[in-house]
Design an enzyme around this catalytic site. Structure first.
Site, PDB file in Angstrom:
ATOM      1  N   SER A 145      52.445 -11.144  65.461  1.00 25.25           N
ATOM      2  CA  SER A 145      53.775 -10.709  65.007  1.00 25.25           C
ATOM      3  C   SER A 145      53.726 -10.481  63.507  1.00 25.25           C
ATOM      4  O   SER A 145      52.943 -11.125  62.791  1.00 25.25           O
ATOM      5  CB  SER A 145      54.812 -11.793  65.315  1.00 25.25           C
ATOM      6  N   TYR A 159      56.643 -20.676  64.869  1.00 25.16           N
ATOM      7  CA  TYR A 159      56.351 -19.309  65.325  1.00 25.16           C
ATOM      8  C   TYR A 159      55.467 -18.572  64.320  1.00 25.16           C
ATOM      9  O   TYR A 159      54.413 -18.020  64.678  1.00 25.16           O
ATOM     10  CB  TYR A 159      57.660 -18.552  65.569  1.00 25.16           C
TER      11      TYR A 159
END
Ligand code: NAP
Length: 272
Positions: A145, A159
């Protein structure tokens, strides 16, 4: 496990029941690869396997599995290789986010998150790599990401850390396997239309973001394929994301982090 039919090169795609994983499965099917589709929702991957094999004439197999369970990578890899043969392409895509501050969560949820998002991709990779090298062909695509590259913010605490880990892991492996016929690529999407923000409960917030910040799952899948074939160690998808990433890199790290910290405070407790 549902066998839809028999074999050329085999792509194992995790998180194939929705979003980016479904789009990657459709793209590889359209290019004639056989597929091993993995996710928890068996009905979805079985239906997708049947649909893709009917449309493209390749073989597709569905393996229902919770990849946040520590024994899952070994079990799923044994099942896939016994049923379909060696894995030529591994797409580590399954994932989700926990949109809370770290101290508000249970450790069991964080442990499962770490397992799914980092340990499972690393173990799956460790299991397929020797065979790929021996055969002189392999593709490993880790869906990371832009969060793994941007300065971190409050909320979704682990994350950014796991995605940064996936990026660095992929870059090291890409260098280690140079010239072996095995390509290793970390793909870094930004905001992508999928079920991701429904699962983490952030849909009402993110739906206020302008359309030009978003990519379709199909666009991310196509860029992932192109980056993998080009043997890029890391690829940021989408022009807007690449622009933001380039701009962020011009700032000193402390300044970029300070901006994100202020933004987190302004946005509220989960920072998003
Ligand atoms: N959407 C975005 O804006 C965005 C941006 C950057 C990166 N990403 C990354 O892209 C990847 C795919 O996400 P997406 O956007 O396509 O989200 P999505 O539509 O919610 O799909 C997530 C997939 O992961 C699977 N999955 C989740 N937990 C699992 C588990 N414990 N075991 C096995 N499979 C599991 C889900 O299948 P089941 O529920 O059926 O198990 C589903 O197929 C993720 O790694 C995510 O971090 C997404």
């Amino acid at each position: 496990m549902t066998d839809i039919s028999p074999s050329p090169r085999l792509a194992l795609i995790t998180g194939a029941s929705a979003g980016i994983g479904t789009s990657i499965a459709r793209l590889y099917a359209s290019k004639g690869f056989n597929l091993a589709l993995v996710a928890r929702r068996e009905d979805r991957i079985t239906k997708l396997a049947a649909e893709l094999s009917a449309q493209f004439g390749m073989s597709a197999y569905a393996f229902a599995c919770d990849l946040s369970v520590p024994d899952a990578p070994g079990e799923i890899m044994d099942m896939v290789e016994n049923a379909c043969g060696p894995v030529d392409i591994l797409v580590n895509n399954a994932g989700y986010g926990i949109a809370k501050r770290y101290h508000e969560t249970d450790w069991t949820d964080q442990a499962a998150f770490l397992q799914l998002m980092l340990t499972t991709p690393c173990e799956m990779t460790h299991r397929v790599l020797p065979g790929m090298r021996a055969r002189g062909f392999g593709r490993i695509v880790n869906i990371a990401s832009i969060a793994g590259l941007a300065p971190p913010a409050s909320g979704h605490t682990l994350y950014a850390a796991v995605k940064a880990g996936l990026v660095r892991f992929s870059q090291s492996l890409n260098a280690e396997n140079d010239g072996s016929g095995v390509h290793v690529t970390a793909v870094c999407p930004g905001m992508t239309y999928s079920e991701f923000h429904d699962v983490n409960g952030q849909r009402p917030k993110v739906s206020k973001l302008p359309g030009w910040m978003w990519q379709s799952a199909e666009a991310v899948a196509l860029e992932s394929w192109t980056a993998s074939e080009a043997n890029k160690a890391m690829h940021v998808t989408g022009r807007y994301n690449r622009l933001m990433w380039s701009a962020a890199r011009l700032l000193p790290e402390n300044m970029a982090f300070g901006i994100m910290k202020k933004r987190s405070a302004a946005l509220g407790k989960d920072g998003r």
